[in-house]
Design an enzyme around this catalytic site. Sequence first.
Site, PDB file in Angstrom:
ATOM      1  N   LYS A   1       0.879  -1.171   0.000  1.00 59.75           N
ATOM      2  CA  LYS A   1       0.000   0.000   0.000  1.00 59.75           C
ATOM      3  C   LYS A   1       0.913   1.216   0.000  1.00 59.75           C
ATOM      4  O   LYS A   1       1.401   1.652   1.045  1.00 59.75           O
ATOM      5  CB  LYS A   1      -0.902  -0.026   1.232  1.00 59.75           C
ATOM      6  CG  LYS A   1      -2.259   0.660   1.047  1.00 59.75           C
ATOM      7  CD  LYS A   1      -2.173   2.112   0.693  1.00 59.75           C
ATOM      8  CE  LYS A   1      -1.908   2.981   1.902  1.00 59.75           C
ATOM      9  NZ  LYS A   1      -1.689   4.403   1.523  1.00 59.75           N
TER      10      LYS A   1
ATOM     11  N   GLU B   1       8.682   1.051  11.513  1.00 58.28           N
ATOM     12  CA  GLU B   1       9.800   1.995  11.392  1.00 58.28           C
ATOM     13  C   GLU B   1       9.170   3.372  11.390  1.00 58.28           C
ATOM     14  O   GLU B   1       8.492   3.744  10.442  1.00 58.28           O
ATOM     15  CB  GLU B   1      10.585   1.701  10.106  1.00 58.28           C
ATOM     16  CG  GLU B   1      11.984   2.261  10.141  1.00 58.28           C
ATOM     17  CD  GLU B   1      12.071   3.630   9.517  1.00 58.28           C
ATOM     18  OE1 GLU B   1      11.911   4.629  10.271  1.00 58.28           O
ATOM     19  OE2 GLU B   1      12.290   3.717   8.306  1.00 58.28           O
TER      20      GLU B   1
ATOM     21  N   CYS C   1      13.485  10.162   7.959  1.00 59.29           N
ATOM     22  CA  CYS C   1      13.252   9.737   9.346  1.00 59.29           C
ATOM     23  C   CYS C   1      14.522   9.829  10.182  1.00 59.29           C
ATOM     24  O   CYS C   1      14.456   9.903  11.403  1.00 59.29           O
ATOM     25  CB  CYS C   1      12.668   8.331   9.386  1.00 59.29           C
ATOM     26  SG  CYS C   1      13.574   7.142   8.413  1.00 59.29           S
TER      27      CYS C   1
ATOM     28  N   GLU D   1       8.902  15.840  15.586  1.00 58.77           N
ATOM     29  CA  GLU D   1       9.509  15.596  14.269  1.00 58.77           C
ATOM     30  C   GLU D   1       8.911  16.593  13.282  1.00 58.77           C
ATOM     31  O   GLU D   1       7.706  16.602  13.050  1.00 58.77           O
ATOM     32  CB  GLU D   1       9.208  14.163  13.810  1.00 58.77           C
ATOM     33  CG  GLU D   1       9.832  13.849  12.470  1.00 58.77           C
ATOM     34  CD  GLU D   1       9.617  12.405  12.035  1.00 58.77           C
ATOM     35  OE1 GLU D   1       8.462  11.947  12.023  1.00 58.77           O
ATOM     36  OE2 GLU D   1      10.606  11.722  11.703  1.00 58.77           O
TER      37      GLU D   1
HETATM   38  P1  NAI Z   1       1.473   8.698   7.719  1.00 58.61           P
HETATM   39  O1  NAI Z   1       2.087   7.901   8.802  1.00 58.61           O
HETATM   40  O2  NAI Z   1       0.028   9.086   7.844  1.00 58.61           O
HETATM   41  O3  NAI Z   1       1.612   7.907   6.310  1.00 58.61           O
HETATM   42  C1  NAI Z   1       2.466   6.821   6.062  1.00 58.61           C
HETATM   43  C2  NAI Z   1       1.689   5.678   5.426  1.00 58.61           C
HETATM   44  O4  NAI Z   1       0.683   5.225   6.329  1.00 58.61           O
HETATM   45  C3  NAI Z   1       0.932   6.055   4.150  1.00 58.61           C
HETATM   46  O5  NAI Z   1       0.986   4.978   3.237  1.00 58.61           O
HETATM   47  C4  NAI Z   1      -0.484   6.247   4.639  1.00 58.61           C
HETATM   48  O6  NAI Z   1      -1.432   6.031   3.630  1.00 58.61           O
HETATM   49  C5  NAI Z   1      -0.578   5.177   5.700  1.00 58.61           C
HETATM   50  N1  NAI Z   1      -1.627   5.393   6.722  1.00 58.61           N
HETATM   51  C6  NAI Z   1      -2.065   6.568   7.240  1.00 58.61           C
HETATM   52  N2  NAI Z   1      -3.025   6.362   8.155  1.00 58.61           N
HETATM   53  C7  NAI Z   1      -3.212   5.009   8.228  1.00 58.61           C
HETATM   54  C8  NAI Z   1      -4.059   4.168   8.992  1.00 58.61           C
HETATM   55  N3  NAI Z   1      -4.931   4.653   9.874  1.00 58.61           N
HETATM   56  N4  NAI Z   1      -3.961   2.829   8.813  1.00 58.61           N
HETATM   57  C9  NAI Z   1      -3.084   2.315   7.951  1.00 58.61           C
HETATM   58  N5  NAI Z   1      -2.260   3.057   7.184  1.00 58.61           N
HETATM   59  C10 NAI Z   1      -2.316   4.394   7.322  1.00 58.61           C
HETATM   60  O7  NAI Z   1       2.354   9.974   7.496  1.00 58.61           O
HETATM   61  P2  NAI Z   1       1.906  11.409   6.903  1.00 58.61           P
HETATM   62  O8  NAI Z   1       0.571  11.791   7.445  1.00 58.61           O
HETATM   63  O9  NAI Z   1       2.019  11.335   5.445  1.00 58.61           O
HETATM   64  O10 NAI Z   1       3.031  12.354   7.485  1.00 58.61           O
HETATM   65  C11 NAI Z   1       2.876  12.951   8.775  1.00 58.61           C
HETATM   66  C12 NAI Z   1       4.178  12.929   9.516  1.00 58.61           C
HETATM   67  O11 NAI Z   1       4.588  11.596   9.744  1.00 58.61           O
HETATM   68  C13 NAI Z   1       5.353  13.564   8.799  1.00 58.61           C
HETATM   69  O12 NAI Z   1       5.375  14.930   8.933  1.00 58.61           O
HETATM   70  C14 NAI Z   1       6.510  12.894   9.490  1.00 58.61           C
HETATM   71  O13 NAI Z   1       6.758  13.547  10.703  1.00 58.61           O
HETATM   72  C15 NAI Z   1       5.991  11.505   9.776  1.00 58.61           C
HETATM   73  N6  NAI Z   1       6.456  10.527   8.756  1.00 58.61           N
HETATM   74  C16 NAI Z   1       7.548   9.772   9.043  1.00 58.61           C
HETATM   75  C17 NAI Z   1       8.036   8.897   8.099  1.00 58.61           C
HETATM   76  C18 NAI Z   1       9.240   8.066   8.366  1.00 58.61           C
HETATM   77  O14 NAI Z   1       9.910   7.660   7.446  1.00 58.61           O
HETATM   78  N7  NAI Z   1       9.537   7.744   9.601  1.00 58.61           N
HETATM   79  C19 NAI Z   1       7.452   8.777   6.764  1.00 58.61           C
HETATM   80  C20 NAI Z   1       6.279   9.587   6.582  1.00 58.61           C
HETATM   81  C21 NAI Z   1       5.826  10.437   7.551  1.00 58.61           C
END
Ligand code: NAI
Length: 504
Positions: free
Chosen positions: A195, A270, A304, A404
Site C-alpha cells: 500500500k 519503522e 526519518c 519531528e
Molecule cells: P502517515 O504515517 O500518515 O503515512 C504513512 C503511510 O501510512 C501512508 O501509506 C499512509 O497512507 C498510511 N496510513 C495513514 N493512516 C493510516 C491508517 N490509519 N492505517 C493504515 N495506514 C495508514 O504519514 P503522513 O501523514 O504522510 O506524514 C505525517 C508525519 O509523519 C510527517 O510529517 C513525518 O513527521 C511523519 N512521517 C515519518 C516517516 C518516516 O519515514 N519515519 C514517513 C512519513 C511520515
Amino acid sequence: MTTQKPLLLALATGQASLLDEPVRMLIGGELADAASGATFPTYNPATGAVIANVAAGAAADVDRAVQAARAAFGHPTWAKLTPASRGELLWRLADLIQRDADVLARLETTNNGRPYRNTRNGDLPGIIKHFRYHAGWATKLHGTTVPVSTPNHFVYTVREPMGVCGCIIPWNYPLNMVSWKIAPALAAGNTVILKPAEETPLTALWIAELALEAGFPPGVVNVVTGMGETAGAALVAHPNVDKLAFTGSTAVGRKIVEAAAGNLKRISLELGGKSPNVIFADADVTAAARQAVWAILSNAGQNCCAGSRLFVQRHVADQVLDTVVSTMERLRVGNGLDPETQVGPLVSQEQLSRVSGFVAAGRDAGAELLLGGVRPAGVADGGFFLAPTVFGKVQDEMEIVREEIFGPVVCALEFDDWDELIARANDTPYGLASAIWTRDINKAHRFAQAIQAGTVWINTYNMFDPAAPFGGYKQSGYGREMGEAVYELYTQTKTVWVGLNGVR
Ligand code: NAI
Ligand code: MG
C-alpha cells in the site's frame, strides 16, 4: 496482463499527464480499477499540478488483493519454487530495475520532488544492490539442529515464510521503501500487498509490473493504491494478513498496533525520529558543519533519520553555525528534474503547511531564525517549496525540538559537557539515529554506548547498506530491516521433534 507502463512513461517524460485515463492498481497480476470506481489526484510537488488520477482502493479492493496473495502463497508455482529459483527471480528483478532506472528515477522525482540526481545516482543503484543482496539470502535461510537433553529424540528447526505480508509505506523514499520491504519478503517465500502512500503511488506500480516480467507468479506482488484511513486501515485489520510491515509516522504506528490485534498479525514498525547530530570541538569542525547541512537537508528534511537536533559544543557554535548558514545559502532549491537542483520541494501542500506551522511555532517561542523560514526565490508558483531553515538560540523544551518536523529545518543547540549532552540527546521519545563528530576515539565509542538509538554514525551521516540492520529504539519503532536481521520479520521458526524409538 495488460500494462500501464506506456502511460507512466509518458508521464515521467513529461509528454502527457494522465488526467483522462486513471492509473490502476495491480491485483493478482491484473490491472484493476477500484471496486467503487473512485480515484484520487496525485501531484508533481515542484509545480503543484495534478499529474494523474489514481484508483482509490478501499476495503473491497484490499480483500481482493488478500485473496490473490493467499492463493499465490499456496500455489505450487510459488510455494514449491526452490530457494535458488526465488533468488534468480530477485536477481532478474534487479536487472529489470537497472534497465528501467532512468525512467523510474524520473517518475520518482516527478511524483515525490526529490532531485533526479539523488533518485538516479543514489536511490536506484542502492535499490539494485538491495535486491541482489536479498537474492543471495534466498538460499541461506537455514534452520538448526538442536542438542536437546531429552533422550532418544532428534530436534531440528526450519524457517518458513510468514505468509501474506501487508506493507504500508510512506512517501519520502517510495522506491527505497518498496525494495526494503519486498526484497526480503520475497526471498523468504512470502507474498505481498503493497500500500504505497497516497502522495506517491506511481513507482510501486512500475516495480510490481517488473516483478511479473521477471517471472514472479501473479498474486505474489500486489499493489493497492488508496488512502491510509481506508485502504491502509483495511489491510491492517484484515484477518487473513499474517504480517504487517509499516514505515511512517509514530501516530499511525500506534493505531496500527491497536488495529492489528484482531488476528494478532505480526507487526514491524519503522517510525519517526528526532535524531541528535553532535559536533564536539575536537572534530574537524568545518567538515562536520558541512555534513550537518546534508544531515538535515537530504530529501528536503523529509527523512526519518534527519539530523534535526544539531548539538554543538558551545565554544565552536558560532563557527559551526556560520558554516552551516553560508553553505545552505548557496544551495540551489528548485524543481528536482533540473540537473542543478540540490534541494527539492516538500512532497505536498499538507506537508508544507505542517512544516511552516513548526517554523511559526519556533519564532513565536523565541527561537532565533538564522536562515530561511520562507519560500525560496525563483521557484514555480504552485510548487511546495520551503527554503533551508536554521534556528539558533533554541531551548530543549520548545516544540521545534520535541516534535519531528520532517522538513528542511534544523535546530541548533549548544552544550558544554559530556553528561549534560548525553542526557539532553536522549531526552526524546524517539530513538532512530544519532551521530557524533570527534577525533577522540574513546569519546566516539562512549557515545555509541550511551545513546539510545538504533543507529550511531561516527564521523559520517545517513549511511545505509543492505547488509547493515536498521531500525528504532523507543518510539521510533521495533523490528530491524536490512541485513540478516530482517528475516526475523519475514520468517517464522518451526521446531520439529523426531522420536528415534519408532512409533510409540
Ligand atoms: P502517515 O504515517 O500518515 O503515512 C504513512 C503511510 O501510512 C501512508 O501509506 C499512509 O497512507 C498510511 N496510513 C495513514 N493512516 C493510516 C491508517 N490509519 N492505517 C493504515 N495506514 C495508514 O504519514 P503522513 O501523514 O504522510 O506524514 C505525517 C508525519 O509523519 C510527517 O510529517 C513525518 O513527521 C511523519 N512521517 C515519518 C516517516 C518516516 O519515514 N519515519 C514517513 C512519513 C511520515
Ligand atoms: Mg497521515
